[in-house]
Design a protein around this motif. Structure first.
Motif, mmCIF file in Angstrom:
data_model
loop_
_atom_site.group_PDB
_atom_site.id
_atom_site.type_symbol
_atom_site.label_atom_id
_atom_site.label_comp_id
_atom_site.label_asym_id
_atom_site.label_seq_id
_atom_site.Cartn_x
_atom_site.Cartn_y
_atom_site.Cartn_z
ATOM 1 N N THR A 84 0.463 -34.527 -62.336
ATOM 2 C CA THR A 84 0.652 -35.656 -61.433
ATOM 3 C C THR A 84 0.536 -36.947 -62.233
ATOM 4 N N THR A 85 1.590 -37.752 -62.219
ATOM 5 C CA THR A 85 1.611 -39.005 -62.999
ATOM 6 C C THR A 85 2.086 -40.162 -62.116
ATOM 7 N N PRO A 86 1.264 -40.614 -61.174
ATOM 8 C CA PRO A 86 1.717 -41.652 -60.242
ATOM 9 C C PRO A 86 1.921 -43.027 -60.882
ATOM 10 N N PHE A 87 1.293 -43.298 -62.007
ATOM 11 C CA PHE A 87 1.404 -44.625 -62.618
ATOM 12 C C PHE A 87 2.126 -44.571 -63.971
ATOM 13 N N SER A 88 2.972 -43.584 -64.163
ATOM 14 C CA SER A 88 3.776 -43.545 -65.375
ATOM 15 C C SER A 88 4.821 -44.663 -65.321
ATOM 16 N N ASP A 89 5.345 -45.036 -66.482
ATOM 17 C CA ASP A 89 6.303 -46.146 -66.545
ATOM 18 C C ASP A 89 7.529 -45.881 -65.690
ATOM 19 N N VAL A 112 5.813 -52.501 -52.816
ATOM 20 C CA VAL A 112 5.362 -53.860 -52.534
ATOM 21 C C VAL A 112 6.114 -54.451 -51.342
ATOM 22 N N VAL A 113 7.410 -54.183 -51.231
ATOM 23 C CA VAL A 113 8.177 -54.700 -50.089
ATOM 24 C C VAL A 113 7.713 -54.043 -48.792
ATOM 25 N N ALA A 114 7.478 -52.730 -48.824
ATOM 26 C CA ALA A 114 7.016 -52.037 -47.614
ATOM 27 C C ALA A 114 5.671 -52.568 -47.160
ATOM 28 N N ALA A 115 4.749 -52.809 -48.101
ATOM 29 C CA ALA A 115 3.423 -53.301 -47.739
ATOM 30 C C ALA A 115 3.501 -54.704 -47.148
ATOM 31 N N VAL A 116 4.274 -55.592 -47.767
ATOM 32 C CA VAL A 116 4.384 -56.967 -47.270
ATOM 33 C C VAL A 116 5.081 -56.991 -45.921
ATOM 34 N N ARG A 117 6.120 -56.196 -45.770
ATOM 35 C CA ARG A 117 6.878 -56.214 -44.509
ATOM 36 C C ARG A 117 6.039 -55.723 -43.340
ATOM 37 N N GLU A 172 12.278 -57.891 -67.698
ATOM 38 C CA GLU A 172 11.090 -57.481 -66.938
ATOM 39 C C GLU A 172 9.960 -57.041 -67.869
ATOM 40 N N GLN A 173 10.327 -56.545 -69.061
ATOM 41 C CA GLN A 173 9.298 -56.059 -69.966
ATOM 42 C C GLN A 173 8.349 -57.177 -70.403
ATOM 43 N N ALA A 174 8.807 -58.435 -70.275
ATOM 44 C CA ALA A 174 7.949 -59.537 -70.674
ATOM 45 C C ALA A 174 6.723 -59.632 -69.789
ATOM 46 N N GLU A 175 6.752 -59.031 -68.606
ATOM 47 C CA GLU A 175 5.642 -59.133 -67.675
ATOM 48 C C GLU A 175 4.377 -58.437 -68.169
ATOM 49 N N VAL A 176 4.540 -57.418 -69.025
ATOM 50 C CA VAL A 176 3.373 -56.674 -69.482
ATOM 51 C C VAL A 176 2.847 -57.220 -70.813
ATOM 52 N N ALA A 177 3.504 -58.240 -71.322
ATOM 53 C CA ALA A 177 3.031 -58.827 -72.584
ATOM 54 C C ALA A 177 1.756 -59.608 -72.340
ATOM 55 N N ARG A 228 -0.907 -54.756 -62.385
ATOM 56 C CA ARG A 228 -1.013 -56.011 -61.636
ATOM 57 C C ARG A 228 0.065 -56.995 -62.087
ATOM 58 N N LYS A 229 0.311 -57.063 -63.388
ATOM 59 C CA LYS A 229 1.348 -57.967 -63.891
ATOM 60 C C LYS A 229 2.732 -57.568 -63.373
ATOM 61 N N ARG A 230 2.990 -56.273 -63.282
ATOM 62 C CA ARG A 230 4.260 -55.814 -62.733
ATOM 63 C C ARG A 230 4.419 -56.261 -61.281
ATOM 64 N N LEU A 231 3.349 -56.152 -60.495
ATOM 65 C CA LEU A 231 3.416 -56.578 -59.098
ATOM 66 C C LEU A 231 3.618 -58.089 -58.990
ATOM 67 N N VAL A 232 2.879 -58.859 -59.790
ATOM 68 C CA VAL A 232 3.025 -60.315 -59.771
ATOM 69 C C VAL A 232 4.454 -60.709 -60.161
ATOM 70 N N TYR A 233 4.994 -60.024 -61.165
ATOM 71 C CA TYR A 233 6.359 -60.319 -61.594
ATOM 72 C C TYR A 233 7.356 -60.103 -60.460
ATOM 73 N N ARG A 234 7.189 -59.035 -59.688
ATOM 74 C CA ARG A 234 8.101 -58.775 -58.565
ATOM 75 C C ARG A 234 7.951 -59.821 -57.471
ATOM 76 N N LEU A 235 6.738 -60.249 -57.200
ATOM 77 C CA LEU A 235 6.544 -61.296 -56.202
ATOM 78 C C LEU A 235 7.166 -62.610 -56.661
ATOM 79 N N GLU A 236 7.065 -62.917 -57.950
ATOM 80 C CA GLU A 236 7.685 -64.135 -58.481
ATOM 81 C C GLU A 236 9.205 -64.059 -58.392
#
Length: 449
Positions: free
Chosen positions: A295-300, A311-316, A443-448, A363-371
């Protein structure tokens, strides 16, 4: 993550999370899987005590006329081509089912629909061709002497759209009627059709024929609970025992009618030969042979495919005002709920992965999507921004079939997978030794850091 956060509430200063109840007979290392998927500990209810047999959910029962169970039979024809054996097996099984139906009527209905399970879509495509051509001709031949109509074939695979899956499951519920589907009834219909075509067709008006052959792959393992199915052919040994148990458990679910599983092995496959030699012992103990799953729920790749939809489902679903399609253009992306969602996602990733840096990257990935969501709203040329495309509405999310996968591509269902492609490598191509001509998207810049 989204459902967990939406169902969590605060009461008297305490955070109350929903209780998750799950049941399966084919899980090993369940505690590890529960932690990774649900970020929770595991409690068995009721706990196993002194006896390993009967439990709160199940009990052992010897086969009897009242509880016939499920029978497994193996077929292996040394030196024969697999396609030839499939033609003869399917033709004989369908002929015998028709004979039982003519003799006993509706009680033989479970064996009139043959479920053919293949371990790959390639094998399924080959079986589809055989059923449409060779097997149909064999059933129509004088040697077999079966007077049924040509087989009605349907498929059930993970590549199907969700709405089509529901339609196929509904079609599987159609039963065979002796007044229409017996050999005598079909002969009478043909004779009447020759003399009075309109009257014969009027009798069949509004009646849809039931399915003769269901071709299925791994999607059959879960979510298929059709009580009337009683006959299955498994071509080749599935890759793991859990898949084999779950698949063959789709037939014989009616306690009053036995299920019959024919497992067809090929003599040139070492793995099939090994299972053939150990067939009886394997089937009497396959409950203890279930392999543990990874089980790898947080794999790339999992985050690339599913994080935007989460994130869209949660916000909606966070407020009633955010439910409308066009609310995507005005929902508050800086609300306390969104801030709490970021905190919970980071906490969940750290709890599951035991890696603080990986949780920060999530967290950075989520922030990037919100931005990027906010940027889409500000730079929208015309119309309104919605979750989905509509009249005068630009969709935030994109369906997988609408071009290459991007940041806002979201699958409609977890059952849907990408379409297959043909990959051919040229032997004289030496480009693999050079640097690739492509680069990762911005998008990869978000994890830098």
């Amino acid at each position: 993550l989204a459902i967990d956060q939406l169902c969590t509430r605060a009461e008297n200063g305490r955070e109350i999370r929903p209780v998750v109840v799950a049941s399966t007979a084919t899980a090993r290392r369940a505690a590890d899987q529960v932690e990774k998927v649900f970020a929770r500990g595991l409690t068995l209810f009721p706990p196993q005590v002194l006896k390993a047999g009967p439990t709160f959910f199940s009990s052992l029962a010897a086969p009897s006329p009242e509880a016939p169970g499920r029978r497994y039979r193996v077929l292996l024809a040394t030196g024969e081509r697999l396609s030839s054996v499939e033609i003869r097996t399917v033709g004989s099984v369908m002929e015998h089912a028709q004979s039982l139906f003519d003799r006993y009527g509706a009680v033989a209905d479970p064996y009139m629909t043959l479920v053919d399970y293949s371990t790959s879509t390639r094998e399924l495509a080959g079986m589809r061709r055989l059923v449409d051509d060779d097997i149909a001709e064999r059933l129509d031949s004088l040697r077999v002497r079966t007077k049924r109509r040509r087989p009605l074939v349907q498929e059930l695979t993970s590549r199907m759209a969700s709405d089509r899956i529901a339609v196929t499951l509904g079609e599987l519920e159609r039963t065979f009627d002796p007044t229409f589907d017996s050999t005598a009834a079909l002969d009478a219909f043909r004779e009447e059709y020759k003399s009075d075509r309109e009257t014969a067709l009027k009798k069949m008006e509004g009646r849809y024929p039931p399915i003769d052959v269901l071709l299925a792959t791994s999607m059959l393992q879960v979510g298929v609970d059709v009580q009337r199915l009683g006959l299955m052919l498994v071509t080749g040994q599935p890759k793991n025992t859990a898949e084999y148990i779950q698949t063959t458990s789709r037939i014989g679910r009616d306690p009053a009618r036995p299920g019959v599983v024919f497992t067809l092995y090929h003599w040139s496959r070492p793995r099939d030969l090994a299972h053939f030699e150990d067939f009886c012992h394997y089937h009497s103990t396959f409950g203890a042979r279930v392999e543990g799953l990874t089980t790898t729920p947080f794999s790339d790749r999992a985050l690339d495919r599913g994080l935007s939809a989460v994130v869209v489902a949660a916000v909606r679903q966070s407020t009633t005002a955010a439910l409308a399609n066009v609310a995507a253009g005005g929902v508050d992306l800086g609300s306390p709920f969104v801030a709490a969602l970021l905190d919970v996602a980071q906490w969940r990733a750290e709890k599951v992965l035991h890696d603080q840096q990986a949780a920060i990257n999530l967290r950075k990935r989520l922030v990037y999507r919100l931005e990027q969501w906010e940027a889409r709203r500000k730079h929208l040329a015309t119309g309104k921004l919605g979750y989905e495309t509509g009249p005068d509405v630009t969709g935030l999310l994109k369906a997988p079939e609408d071009g290459p996968w991007g940041l806002w591509t979201a699958p409609h269902s977890l059952r849907e997978v990408e379409a297959e492609i043909i990959l051919q490598l040229q032997r004289d191509d030496r480009s693999l030794s050079d640097a690739p001509a492509w680069a990762y998207p911005a998008e990869q810049a978000e994890v830098a850091p």
